[in-house]
Write a protein that holds these residues in place. Structure first.
Motif, PDB file in Angstrom:
ATOM      1  N   ALA A   1     -47.613 -51.955 -25.514  1.00 25.59           N
ATOM      2  CA  ALA A   1     -48.782 -51.639 -24.700  1.00 25.59           C
ATOM      3  C   ALA A   1     -48.336 -50.862 -23.481  1.00 25.59           C
ATOM      4  O   ALA A   1     -47.254 -51.080 -22.958  1.00 25.59           O
ATOM      5  N   GLY A   2     -49.174 -49.956 -23.023  1.00 21.08           N
ATOM      6  CA  GLY A   2     -48.882 -49.207 -21.800  1.00 21.08           C
ATOM      7  C   GLY A   2     -50.138 -49.071 -20.976  1.00 21.08           C
ATOM      8  O   GLY A   2     -51.225 -48.922 -21.513  1.00 21.08           O
ATOM      9  N   PHE A   3     -50.008 -49.095 -19.644  1.00 11.96           N
ATOM     10  CA  PHE A   3     -51.194 -48.949 -18.818  1.00 11.96           C
ATOM     11  C   PHE A   3     -50.798 -48.447 -17.431  1.00 11.96           C
ATOM     12  O   PHE A   3     -49.681 -48.671 -16.962  1.00 11.96           O
ATOM     13  N   ILE A   4     -51.712 -47.745 -16.783  1.00 10.10           N
ATOM     14  CA  ILE A   4     -51.525 -47.259 -15.418  1.00 10.10           C
ATOM     15  C   ILE A   4     -52.229 -48.218 -14.474  1.00 10.10           C
ATOM     16  O   ILE A   4     -53.418 -48.513 -14.652  1.00 10.10           O
ATOM     17  N   LYS A   5     -51.485 -48.709 -13.477  1.00  8.52           N
ATOM     18  CA  LYS A   5     -52.071 -49.649 -12.524  1.00  8.52           C
ATOM     19  C   LYS A   5     -52.824 -48.938 -11.402  1.00  8.52           C
ATOM     20  O   LYS A   5     -53.593 -49.553 -10.688  1.00  8.52           O
ATOM     21  N   SER A   6     -52.558 -47.641 -11.188  1.00  4.94           N
ATOM     22  CA  SER A   6     -53.233 -46.905 -10.128  1.00  4.94           C
ATOM     23  C   SER A   6     -54.684 -46.636 -10.531  1.00  4.94           C
ATOM     24  O   SER A   6     -55.040 -46.719 -11.712  1.00  4.94           O
ATOM     25  N   CYS A  22     -47.073 -46.744 -13.598  1.00  3.19           N
ATOM     26  CA  CYS A  22     -47.300 -47.059 -15.006  1.00  3.19           C
ATOM     27  C   CYS A  22     -46.347 -48.176 -15.434  1.00  3.19           C
ATOM     28  O   CYS A  22     -45.202 -48.250 -14.980  1.00  3.19           O
ATOM     29  N   GLU A  23     -46.851 -49.043 -16.335  1.00  4.98           N
ATOM     30  CA  GLU A  23     -46.061 -50.173 -16.823  1.00  4.98           C
ATOM     31  C   GLU A  23     -46.258 -50.298 -18.323  1.00  4.98           C
ATOM     32  O   GLU A  23     -47.371 -50.140 -18.830  1.00  4.98           O
ATOM     33  N   ALA A  24     -45.168 -50.576 -19.057  1.00  9.54           N
ATOM     34  CA  ALA A  24     -45.242 -50.707 -20.519  1.00  9.54           C
ATOM     35  C   ALA A  24     -44.428 -51.916 -20.960  1.00  9.54           C
ATOM     36  O   ALA A  24     -43.351 -52.190 -20.415  1.00  9.54           O
ATOM     37  N   ILE A  25     -44.946 -52.640 -21.957  1.00 14.24           N
ATOM     38  CA  ILE A  25     -44.301 -53.848 -22.473  1.00 14.24           C
ATOM     39  C   ILE A  25     -44.069 -53.677 -23.965  1.00 14.24           C
ATOM     40  O   ILE A  25     -44.943 -53.203 -24.697  1.00 14.24           O
ATOM     41  N   GLY A  26     -42.891 -54.041 -24.448  1.00 15.46           N
ATOM     42  CA  GLY A  26     -42.592 -53.947 -25.871  1.00 15.46           C
ATOM     43  C   GLY A  26     -41.180 -54.416 -26.178  1.00 15.46           C
ATOM     44  O   GLY A  26     -40.377 -54.633 -25.271  1.00 15.46           O
ATOM     45  N   ALA A  88     -45.770 -44.146 -23.497  1.00 15.86           N
ATOM     46  CA  ALA A  88     -44.723 -45.139 -23.737  1.00 15.86           C
ATOM     47  C   ALA A  88     -44.499 -45.322 -25.234  1.00 15.86           C
ATOM     48  O   ALA A  88     -45.451 -45.367 -26.027  1.00 15.86           O
ATOM     49  N   SER A  89     -43.219 -45.400 -25.634  1.00 15.35           N
ATOM     50  CA  SER A  89     -42.887 -45.629 -27.039  1.00 15.35           C
ATOM     51  C   SER A  89     -41.480 -46.223 -27.124  1.00 15.35           C
ATOM     52  O   SER A  89     -40.613 -45.897 -26.319  1.00 15.35           O
ATOM     53  N   ASN A  90     -41.267 -47.087 -28.151  1.00 16.55           N
ATOM     54  CA  ASN A  90     -39.934 -47.632 -28.400  1.00 16.55           C
ATOM     55  C   ASN A  90     -39.439 -47.300 -29.807  1.00 16.55           C
ATOM     56  O   ASN A  90     -38.488 -47.904 -30.303  1.00 16.55           O
ATOM     57  N   ASP A  91     -40.089 -46.310 -30.451  1.00 16.57           N
ATOM     58  CA  ASP A  91     -39.655 -45.868 -31.770  1.00 16.57           C
ATOM     59  C   ASP A  91     -38.334 -45.094 -31.648  1.00 16.57           C
ATOM     60  O   ASP A  91     -38.211 -44.222 -30.792  1.00 16.57           O
ATOM     61  N   PRO A  92     -37.332 -45.373 -32.493  1.00 13.72           N
ATOM     62  CA  PRO A  92     -36.046 -44.663 -32.402  1.00 13.72           C
ATOM     63  C   PRO A  92     -36.173 -43.156 -32.584  1.00 13.72           C
ATOM     64  O   PRO A  92     -35.343 -42.395 -32.067  1.00 13.72           O
ATOM     65  N   ASP A  93     -37.196 -42.714 -33.323  1.00 12.59           N
ATOM     66  CA  ASP A  93     -37.371 -41.280 -33.584  1.00 12.59           C
ATOM     67  C   ASP A  93     -38.371 -40.637 -32.624  1.00 12.59           C
ATOM     68  O   ASP A  93     -38.869 -39.537 -32.908  1.00 12.59           O
ATOM     69  N   ARG A  94     -38.644 -41.300 -31.510  1.00 14.13           N
ATOM     70  CA  ARG A  94     -39.720 -40.800 -30.627  1.00 14.13           C
ATOM     71  C   ARG A  94     -39.428 -39.413 -30.045  1.00 14.13           C
ATOM     72  O   ARG A  94     -40.361 -38.653 -29.769  1.00 14.13           O
ATOM     73  N   ILE A 106     -48.026 -44.744 -26.934  1.00 13.46           N
ATOM     74  CA  ILE A 106     -49.146 -45.394 -26.253  1.00 13.46           C
ATOM     75  C   ILE A 106     -49.424 -44.611 -24.980  1.00 13.46           C
ATOM     76  O   ILE A 106     -48.509 -44.324 -24.210  1.00 13.46           O
ATOM     77  N   ARG A 107     -50.683 -44.288 -24.738  1.00 14.68           N
ATOM     78  CA  ARG A 107     -51.016 -43.388 -23.619  1.00 14.68           C
ATOM     79  C   ARG A 107     -52.016 -44.034 -22.661  1.00 14.68           C
ATOM     80  O   ARG A 107     -52.882 -44.797 -23.070  1.00 14.68           O
ATOM     81  N   SER A 108     -51.857 -43.687 -21.373  1.00 14.04           N
ATOM     82  CA  SER A 108     -52.819 -44.087 -20.347  1.00 14.04           C
ATOM     83  C   SER A 108     -52.952 -42.937 -19.365  1.00 14.04           C
ATOM     84  O   SER A 108     -51.966 -42.256 -19.064  1.00 14.04           O
ATOM     85  N   GLN A 109     -54.176 -42.712 -18.881  1.00 11.84           N
ATOM     86  CA  GLN A 109     -54.445 -41.504 -18.104  1.00 11.84           C
ATOM     87  C   GLN A 109     -55.061 -41.817 -16.744  1.00 11.84           C
ATOM     88  O   GLN A 109     -55.705 -42.853 -16.554  1.00 11.84           O
TER      89      GLN A 109
END
Length: 359
Positions: A1-6, A22-26, A88-94, A106-109
């Motif tokens: 998950a990714g999200f912008i706190k601002s 921005c903060e991302a968890i995974g 945000a992404s944790n895929d090895p091929d990102r 995962i995107r946040s705007q």
């Protein structure tokens, strides 16, 4: 998950700055990237990096348990308006150039609107012992809901008027109230103007008279509480300002100056050489000013003289008492014997009388 706190939408003025978080968890910990799309029809998303836009973009990221990233853009221009996207992404091929990642980004705007800063005409006028500070905003601006006047963090005046003109009055002279004052317009976003009361340096000595012991280090200090700050400090001794300026590092002198404060240190004070008047002179873009400090150097034994005086007085007093007692004791012993002799004679006489009467 990714999200912008601002906030997802922010308004800023040109020359201001903006910061997005921005903060991302995974698992594994995801990577965060920042992208930007302008408001022009043909513009597409471009990736932003630390130092972009002539070093106006600063990106800081930390990867510890989860991912956090902050983008800071300074000195905004109208071209900085647009959509900022945190990916945000944790895929090895990102980041593979040909292979598409299995896990999508995962995107946040957040949308940033940069508005042209209105022009503010600021003035300060001295009239009959008063200072009148004024601000007048010209050009297009949003609705005004009031004004504030501030000096540093202190709010001096507030109102709810909608006028583009605002003023603030100060009782006193310019030398007593120099500094940076702000007129704040309560608009969206907030618009600020600046009024500077500038004067030559109003130099003050921390102490007009300093004392030091011979062999110790003497410290003389001057400060300038006025605005603008001092650009250069110079120390002189005994008023010989033209011929003998004190040079930092020369002899036993050390000078430390920082902004509106200067300090002269004299190592291993000497009574004959260092006693006297010292002058600290300051210069800024509006003129110069100075103050004087008198230095007195005392002998190391100076503090002992009062103690030695007390000791001498005690010795004299003890000597007088001792002599007095020496002279007084023999007299008291003789007087005691005389009294004893008289008493015995009287007793014998009384005894003889009683014996005769008995016979």
């Amino acid at each position: 998950a990714g999200f912008i706190k601002s906030p997802l939408s922010q308004k800023r003025l040109t020359q201001d700055s903006v910061e997005l978080y921005c903060e991302a968890i995974g698992n594994p910990i995801p990577e965060i990237q920042w992208w930007f799309e302008g408001n022009e029809p043909n513009e597409t998303y471009v990736q932003l990096w630390d130092g972009a836009r002539q070093d106006r973009v600063k990106i800081n990221a930390t990867y510890n348990l989860h991912s956090t990233s902050t983008i800071y853009i300074a000195n905004l221009t109208s071209d900085d308006s647009g959509m900022y996207e945190c990916r945000a992404s944790n895929d090895p091929d990102r980041n593979h150039l040909s292979k598409s990642p299995k896990v999508k980004w995962i995107r946040s705007q957040a949308n940033v609107f940069v508005i042209e800063r209105p022009d503010i005409k600021a003035h300060v006028t001295g009239v009959s012992g008063k200072l009148i500070l004024t601000c007048n905003m010209t050009g297009p601006y949003s609705a005004i809901e009031g004004h504030e006047w501030m000096h540093g963090d202190k709010i001096l005046q507030t109102d709810t008027e909608s006028s583009a003109f605002t003023s603030y009055t100060i009782e006193g002279k310019m030398e007593e109230h120099s500094g940076v004052y702000e007129c704040v317009y309560k608009t969206s976003p907030v618009i600020k103007g600046q009024v500077n009361i500038s004067v030559p340096p109003q130099v003050m000595a921390y102490k007009k008279s300093e004392h030091g012991n011979e062999g110790d280090t003497g410290v003389l200090t001057c400060k300038n509480p006025s605005f603008p700050p001092v650009s250069s400090w110079v120390w002189y001794k005994n008023g010989q300002e033209v011929s003998t300026p004190i040079i930092n590092g020369s002899g036993r002198y050390i000078i430390k100056s920082s902004g509106n404060k200067t300090e002269l240190r004299i190592l291993k004070l000497n009574i004959e050489e260092d006693t006297g008047d010292y002058h600290c002179n300051a210069t800024n873009s509006y003129g110069f000013g100075g103050a004087m400090v008198n230095l007195r150097v005392r002998s190391r034994l100076a503090a002992l003289w009062p103690f030695l005086g007390i000791v001498a007085e005690v010795l004299v007093l003890v000597t007088i008492i001792f002599i007095y007692e020496k002279r007084r004791k023999p007299d008291e012993v003789l007087d005691g014997k005389r009294c004893l002799g008289k008493s015995n004679a009287t007793n014998h006489k009384d005894k003889n009388v009683r014996q005769r009467n008995a016979n």
